[in-house]
Design an enzyme around this catalytic site. Sequence first.
Site, PDB file in Angstrom:
ATOM      1  N   SER A 223       0.815  -1.225   0.000  1.00  0.00           N
ATOM      2  CA  SER A 223       0.000   0.000   0.000  1.00  0.00           C
ATOM      3  C   SER A 223       0.846   1.272   0.000  1.00  0.00           C
ATOM      4  O   SER A 223       0.395   2.326   0.459  1.00  0.00           O
ATOM      5  CB  SER A 223      -0.963   0.017   1.202  1.00  0.00           C
ATOM      6  OG  SER A 223      -1.793  -1.130   1.202  1.00  0.00           O
ATOM      7  N   ARG A 224       2.076   1.173  -0.494  1.00  0.00           N
ATOM      8  CA  ARG A 224       2.993   2.308  -0.559  1.00  0.00           C
ATOM      9  C   ARG A 224       3.324   2.873   0.815  1.00  0.00           C
ATOM     10  O   ARG A 224       3.805   4.000   0.941  1.00  0.00           O
ATOM     11  CB  ARG A 224       2.436   3.424  -1.460  1.00  0.00           C
ATOM     12  CG  ARG A 224       2.265   3.004  -2.928  1.00  0.00           C
ATOM     13  CD  ARG A 224       3.599   2.630  -3.538  1.00  0.00           C
ATOM     14  NE  ARG A 224       3.536   2.388  -4.972  1.00  0.00           N
ATOM     15  CZ  ARG A 224       3.425   1.185  -5.538  1.00  0.00           C
ATOM     16  NH1 ARG A 224       3.320   0.104  -4.763  1.00  0.00           N
ATOM     17  NH2 ARG A 224       3.394   1.044  -6.843  1.00  0.00           N
ATOM     18  N   MET A 225       3.109   2.088   1.869  1.00  0.00           N
ATOM     19  CA  MET A 225       3.478   2.502   3.224  1.00  0.00           C
ATOM     20  C   MET A 225       4.898   1.996   3.513  1.00  0.00           C
ATOM     21  O   MET A 225       5.138   1.151   4.379  1.00  0.00           O
ATOM     22  CB  MET A 225       2.476   1.959   4.244  1.00  0.00           C
ATOM     23  CG  MET A 225       1.092   2.546   4.094  1.00  0.00           C
ATOM     24  SD  MET A 225       1.059   4.329   4.469  1.00  0.00           S
ATOM     25  CE  MET A 225       1.239   4.254   6.258  1.00  0.00           C
TER      26      MET A 225
END
Length: 211
Positions: free
Chosen positions: A188-190
């Site tokens: 999640s691009r975290m």
Amino acid sequence: MSIADLRKDYSRASLSELETAADPIDQFAIWFDEAAKAQIPEHNAMSVATVGPDGRPSSRIVLIKQFDRDGFTWFTNYDSRKGRDVESNPYVALLFHWVELERQVRIEGRITRVAAEESDAYFFSRPLGSQLGAIASNQSQAVADRETLEQQFETTKRQFGEHPVRPAHWGGYRVIPDRIEFWQGRPSRMHDRVLYTRTDGEQWQRRRLQP
């Protein structure tokens, strides 16, 4: 599929600032060794970004030849564009990208030339053809065609044979880092980002950054 639709969700690993080494050179050594064991092609390749006297940035891929507490070292032509850039602005940025491991390492710092003795030692450890090529090529300068370049090489070969001399315009650079960031891709691009900043002498401050 459009370029905008190209994406990958990263999930191979995580990176906690609590589990990283206190010294970023030690942490880099761990990751560099893992990249080697993963058999990543040319895991020693890095982007070197410089800024010229006109304020224009420029980047290119080179191969690191050594890293230790003194810094990150590679070798090149001092008269090349990057050489001219660092003469006017001695700060550069390095980037390692090990896509198979979903990792990046960003390094920033001041650049300096290595001692002549160190440049000599590496120059004469290179294959003969590479030694001759360093002499023959006026790196970053325009040339009429490939034939002219080949003629320069043949002329150099006839002149030096098997006993080249390291040219004064060729040698090593060392980046003395003051910022090193380790980036690990996450879902999640975290992403995980751990930044080391040099605070005083050999002391480093370590903190997590938001993705």
